[in-house]
Scaffold this motif. Structure first.
Motif, PDB file in Angstrom:
ATOM      1  N   LEU A 166     -11.984 -41.886  36.021  1.00  0.00           N
ATOM      2  CA  LEU A 166     -12.360 -40.493  36.196  1.00  0.00           C
ATOM      3  C   LEU A 166     -12.148 -39.693  34.908  1.00  0.00           C
ATOM      4  O   LEU A 166     -11.053 -39.683  34.350  1.00  0.00           O
ATOM      5  N   LYS A 167     -13.196 -39.082  34.421  1.00  0.00           N
ATOM      6  CA  LYS A 167     -13.216 -38.246  33.210  1.00  0.00           C
ATOM      7  C   LYS A 167     -12.834 -39.009  31.943  1.00  0.00           C
ATOM      8  O   LYS A 167     -12.469 -38.408  30.936  1.00  0.00           O
ATOM      9  N   LEU A 168     -12.917 -40.320  31.977  1.00  0.00           N
ATOM     10  CA  LEU A 168     -12.553 -41.126  30.820  1.00  0.00           C
ATOM     11  C   LEU A 168     -13.479 -40.868  29.630  1.00  0.00           C
ATOM     12  O   LEU A 168     -13.027 -40.785  28.491  1.00  0.00           O
ATOM     13  N   ARG A 169     -14.769 -40.705  29.893  1.00  0.00           N
ATOM     14  CA  ARG A 169     -15.715 -40.497  28.796  1.00  0.00           C
ATOM     15  C   ARG A 169     -15.493 -39.182  28.065  1.00  0.00           C
ATOM     16  O   ARG A 169     -15.818 -39.059  26.892  1.00  0.00           O
ATOM     17  N   SER A 170     -14.944 -38.194  28.739  1.00  0.00           N
ATOM     18  CA  SER A 170     -14.724 -36.898  28.101  1.00  0.00           C
ATOM     19  C   SER A 170     -13.382 -36.817  27.372  1.00  0.00           C
ATOM     20  O   SER A 170     -13.122 -35.855  26.650  1.00  0.00           O
ATOM     21  N   LEU A 171     -12.522 -37.820  27.536  1.00  0.00           N
ATOM     22  CA  LEU A 171     -11.191 -37.762  26.939  1.00  0.00           C
ATOM     23  C   LEU A 171     -11.198 -37.682  25.412  1.00  0.00           C
ATOM     24  O   LEU A 171     -10.477 -36.852  24.858  1.00  0.00           O
ATOM     25  N   GLU A 223      -9.538 -34.524  20.809  1.00  0.00           N
ATOM     26  CA  GLU A 223      -9.842 -33.912  19.508  1.00  0.00           C
ATOM     27  C   GLU A 223      -9.616 -32.406  19.552  1.00  0.00           C
ATOM     28  O   GLU A 223      -9.041 -31.831  18.624  1.00  0.00           O
ATOM     29  N   ARG A 224     -10.073 -31.742  20.620  1.00  0.00           N
ATOM     30  CA  ARG A 224      -9.852 -30.297  20.762  1.00  0.00           C
ATOM     31  C   ARG A 224      -8.365 -29.982  20.799  1.00  0.00           C
ATOM     32  O   ARG A 224      -7.895 -29.030  20.180  1.00  0.00           O
ATOM     33  N   TRP A 225      -7.620 -30.786  21.560  1.00  0.00           N
ATOM     34  CA  TRP A 225      -6.174 -30.567  21.706  1.00  0.00           C
ATOM     35  C   TRP A 225      -5.485 -30.696  20.355  1.00  0.00           C
ATOM     36  O   TRP A 225      -4.669 -29.857  19.984  1.00  0.00           O
ATOM     37  N   LEU A 226      -5.826 -31.732  19.613  1.00  0.00           N
ATOM     38  CA  LEU A 226      -5.207 -31.949  18.303  1.00  0.00           C
ATOM     39  C   LEU A 226      -5.636 -30.905  17.275  1.00  0.00           C
ATOM     40  O   LEU A 226      -4.883 -30.600  16.345  1.00  0.00           O
ATOM     41  N   SER A 227      -6.821 -30.348  17.412  1.00  0.00           N
ATOM     42  CA  SER A 227      -7.315 -29.367  16.447  1.00  0.00           C
ATOM     43  C   SER A 227      -6.524 -28.067  16.480  1.00  0.00           C
ATOM     44  O   SER A 227      -6.621 -27.258  15.568  1.00  0.00           O
ATOM     45  N   ARG A 228      -5.737 -27.869  17.490  1.00  0.00           N
ATOM     46  CA  ARG A 228      -4.937 -26.643  17.601  1.00  0.00           C
ATOM     47  C   ARG A 228      -3.716 -26.679  16.682  1.00  0.00           C
ATOM     48  O   ARG A 228      -2.930 -25.739  16.664  1.00  0.00           O
ATOM     49  N   ASP A 229      -3.554 -27.765  15.952  1.00  0.00           N
ATOM     50  CA  ASP A 229      -2.538 -27.900  14.900  1.00  0.00           C
ATOM     51  C   ASP A 229      -1.123 -27.601  15.384  1.00  0.00           C
ATOM     52  O   ASP A 229      -0.374 -26.882  14.763  1.00  0.00           O
ATOM     53  N   ARG A 230      -0.776 -28.140  16.510  1.00  0.00           N
ATOM     54  CA  ARG A 230       0.580 -27.980  17.013  1.00  0.00           C
ATOM     55  C   ARG A 230       1.181 -29.323  17.393  1.00  0.00           C
ATOM     56  O   ARG A 230       2.221 -29.369  18.017  1.00  0.00           O
ATOM     57  N   CYS A 231       0.508 -30.405  17.044  1.00  0.00           N
ATOM     58  CA  CYS A 231       0.944 -31.737  17.435  1.00  0.00           C
ATOM     59  C   CYS A 231       1.447 -32.523  16.242  1.00  0.00           C
ATOM     60  O   CYS A 231       0.911 -32.411  15.136  1.00  0.00           O
ATOM     61  N   VAL A 232       2.465 -33.312  16.489  1.00  0.00           N
ATOM     62  CA  VAL A 232       2.966 -34.260  15.499  1.00  0.00           C
ATOM     63  C   VAL A 232       3.197 -35.578  16.215  1.00  0.00           C
ATOM     64  O   VAL A 232       3.389 -35.617  17.435  1.00  0.00           O
ATOM     65  N   ALA A 233       3.205 -36.639  15.459  1.00  0.00           N
ATOM     66  CA  ALA A 233       3.541 -37.943  16.030  1.00  0.00           C
ATOM     67  C   ALA A 233       5.019 -37.941  16.400  1.00  0.00           C
ATOM     68  O   ALA A 233       5.854 -37.419  15.651  1.00  0.00           O
ATOM     69  N   LEU A 234       5.340 -38.504  17.545  1.00  0.00           N
ATOM     70  CA  LEU A 234       6.729 -38.539  17.999  1.00  0.00           C
ATOM     71  C   LEU A 234       7.620 -39.241  16.976  1.00  0.00           C
ATOM     72  O   LEU A 234       8.745 -38.821  16.740  1.00  0.00           O
ATOM     73  N   GLY A 235       7.098 -40.275  16.339  1.00  0.00           N
ATOM     74  CA  GLY A 235       7.865 -40.990  15.321  1.00  0.00           C
ATOM     75  C   GLY A 235       8.270 -40.084  14.167  1.00  0.00           C
ATOM     76  O   GLY A 235       9.325 -40.282  13.547  1.00  0.00           O
ATOM     77  N   ASP A 236       7.452 -39.069  13.873  1.00  0.00           N
ATOM     78  CA  ASP A 236       7.783 -38.123  12.796  1.00  0.00           C
ATOM     79  C   ASP A 236       8.857 -37.123  13.203  1.00  0.00           C
ATOM     80  O   ASP A 236       9.498 -36.526  12.341  1.00  0.00           O
TER      81      ASP A 236
END
Length: 178
Positions: free
Chosen positions: A147-152, A157-170
């Motif tokens: 369900l909704k896999l194709r839109s993920l 990309e939209r979620w990451l473009s908000r520039d508030r995410c970092v890799a947990l390892g970092d």
């Protein structure tokens, strides 16, 4: 564990220091699998959910250290939020695909305001545009899986473009110190 880590490192081109158990198979701080994970050099795990049946409700919702018999690891549970009068998992691939972006953003904001990181975990297959159809799955399993896999990918990309995410390892060094 070693083979999976080696494949992930080869694909990503970086060393893997963070672990997430498949199918919520690590559910409690006393799980002996954590000693294996830590023994293989992982410094962080994101497997324990404080939401039954994925894990006991008594599991912490934020980062915590687990130490035993000469090993230690930082556990950072995926994001949870409240809806329908109960705590629900929101930081996994399935909820990330199905929950509204507003619901996810609100839960993320609540976590961050309380000093906890909002951790999202996705399976590599969820970003595979050529994912096979997997014939023979039970109807409910098929729905949950596809369900909704194709839109993920676009949503991610939209979620990451908000520039508030970092890799947990970092971020794990800061979490381990806290």
């Amino acid at each position: 564990l070693r083979r999976a880590r080696d494949l992930v490192e080869k694909a990503a081109g970086v060393a893997a220091s963070v672990h997430r158990a498949a199918e919520w198979s690590i559910r409690r701080p006393a799980d002996p699998a954590l000693s294996v994970v830590a023994g293989e050099g992982f410094v962080c795990d994101a497997s324990m959910m404080p939401v039954p049946p994925l894990g006991p409700a008594s599991n912490p919702t934020g980062p915590h250290r687990i130490e035993s018999d000469g090993w230690r690891i930082v556990e950072v549970p995926p994001l949870t939020g409240r809806a329908f009068g109960r705590r629900l998992p929101l930081g996994g691939g399935w909820p990330f695909r199905l929950a509204s972006e507003e619901t996810l953003a609100r839960a993320e904001s609540d976590f961050r305001e309380s000093g906890r990181p909002a951790v999202f975990t996705l399976h590599p297959w969820e970003l595979d545009t050529e994912h096979p159809p997997m014939e023979g799955l039970a109807p409910l399993t098929r729905t949950v899986h596809f369900l909704k896999l194709r839109s993920l990918p676009k949503r991610f990309e939209r979620w990451l473009s908000r520039d508030r995410c970092v890799a947990l390892g970092d971020a794990v060094a800061l979490l381990a110190a806290g």
